[in-house]
Scaffold this active site. Sequence first.
Site, PDB file in Angstrom:
ATOM      1  N   ASP A   1      35.523  35.475  45.326  1.00  0.00           N
ATOM      2  CA  ASP A   1      34.761  34.307  45.763  1.00  0.00           C
ATOM      3  C   ASP A   1      35.707  33.147  46.040  1.00  0.00           C
ATOM      4  OD1 ASP A   1      32.084  32.962  46.003  1.00  0.00           O
ATOM      5  OD2 ASP A   1      32.900  31.745  44.377  1.00  0.00           O
TER       6      ASP A   1
ATOM      7  N   GLU B   1      48.850  49.099  39.651  1.00  0.00           N
ATOM      8  CA  GLU B   1      49.072  49.830  38.398  1.00  0.00           C
ATOM      9  C   GLU B   1      48.071  50.975  38.220  1.00  0.00           C
ATOM     10  OE1 GLU B   1      48.630  46.962  35.328  1.00  0.00           O
ATOM     11  OE2 GLU B   1      50.226  45.638  36.067  1.00  0.00           O
TER      12      GLU B   1
END
Length: 560
Positions: free
Chosen positions: A220, A271
């Site tokens: 957002d 990751e």
Amino acid sequence: MTQPTAFSAAGDTTAPEWWRSAVIYQIYPRSFADANGDGVGDLAGIASRMDALENLGVDAVWLSPFMRSPQKDAGYDVTDYMSVDPLFGTIDDFDAMLASAHQRGIKVIVDLVPNHSSDTHEWFIEALAAAPGSPERGRYLFRDGKGENGELPPNNWESVFGGPAWTRTTNPDGTPGEWFLHLFDSTQPDFDWTNPEVREMFRGVLRFWLDRGVDGFRVDVAHGMIKAEGLPDYTPNPGGGSMGGDDFEVPYWGQEGVHEIYRDWHKVLAEYEGDRVLAAEAWINPLSKMAKWVRPDEMHQAFNFPYLETAWDAQALRPVIDESLEAFGAVGAPATWVLSNHDVVRHASRLALTAENPQGHGIGPKSPGQPMREVGLQRARAASAFMLALPGGAYMYQGEELGLPEVINLPDEARQDPTWFRTNGERYGRDGCRVPLPWEPGTTAYGFNTTGEAWLPQPDDWDDYSRAAQQGVAGSTLTMYTTALELRKRLDLGLGSVTWVEDLPDTVIGFRNGDVIVLGNTATTDWEIPAELAELPVLLASTTIAGNILPGDATIWLQA
């Protein structure tokens, strides 16, 4: 009749990740499906309707905020980023919904709100209790006021929702204190993203949801977070949208420092196994500047708001498509396409407006240029069919596959958008695109739940728009969308490219993507399709086609 375009919308497709060509369906949880009957949609409701999304053929869903919040701005005011608001269920409900989606091959993207928190967040409560200059206040943007006694805001910035972007605090002894910045409502204080504590907290938030198995984040206000040094005064362009988009420098939108944040987040997502995605809500012009958000080491997608804001007009559409393909392709990112979301007037109404309607203002019973429902739906179907043939990523907003119009005649007392209250009713705000969905005709709340409760009242003429009324019905809007998504996937249009069809009238736009030729007539009058094209098999049409005549406000897909 054709001319090549330099870039494919999918960018580098040597090993295409799923998000390069995905159709992503936005779910506004409070309005999608309500399992417990309290009038507000919930995570269990979403899980219960997952078959409908699988049948529609979407690749992923994006969920607007469901994290713990006092709901002053429909969940975009977060109290706890690592929990589920009881309004929507529990963390177990989230896990069950996620599993339900993954079992059907549907990815799940969650909304993340990093520009600001709720004023009920424990950090802001600590900040108000602490002294000026304290580490607790350093997590937000507190400043002394101007004027002889600090009685004036620190600068002239205005809130997106109307009114000043600053609110003054009160000291423990009752005297006026510092001011804090809130680009949105006063209950949504902005974080200070120069503070390492803020950055580390959000790394933890990312990992919490990634560990649960989410496939990415819609971010957002991804063009916010960093403010220009010194917080200089700024007067917005009167014709600009409330969320930015000005072509010149804005001290609280699009600052270069945001890119450092997304490079850091990109490393966190890397990751994890699989192709996790960061999608930017960045109201930035021009598109060449927006493309900075999706450079290879930053985010993966950015919503194409210039495309959303383009009229259903052939002469306007072609340049924004060319610009999108070039700008995003130049950085190896997919172009994206979108026509509606929870912040704008639904395109089944917006495309038929005859008066200016700035983003975020909404429409109501007294708005000028009221849309004609039949014209709006015709144009919406044509625009959607055209958009879904473009290569790259496509975003849909819940209910657009049903042809839902904006709900204009909401009672004043039912409205809940902060924009309505902060402008004293001058702007209607976004409630009209957020009304709960109709699932079945002739049933309580149209099948949204079994109790008839709804947090925003549904119109009494939505039976024909309901999903059950349209399912499998030839010519229905739902059938058109389902067919378009099936063809898009089967013919690999999402990883294709655009080659323009030339020598068309000014009101007609056409392109070839793979083995599909798409023609859109943006005029209100009929157009006779040239003989060499008219003899091609029809794959999809947004309206009834007779012979070689393409009606006004219509789109057709032809088998090349």
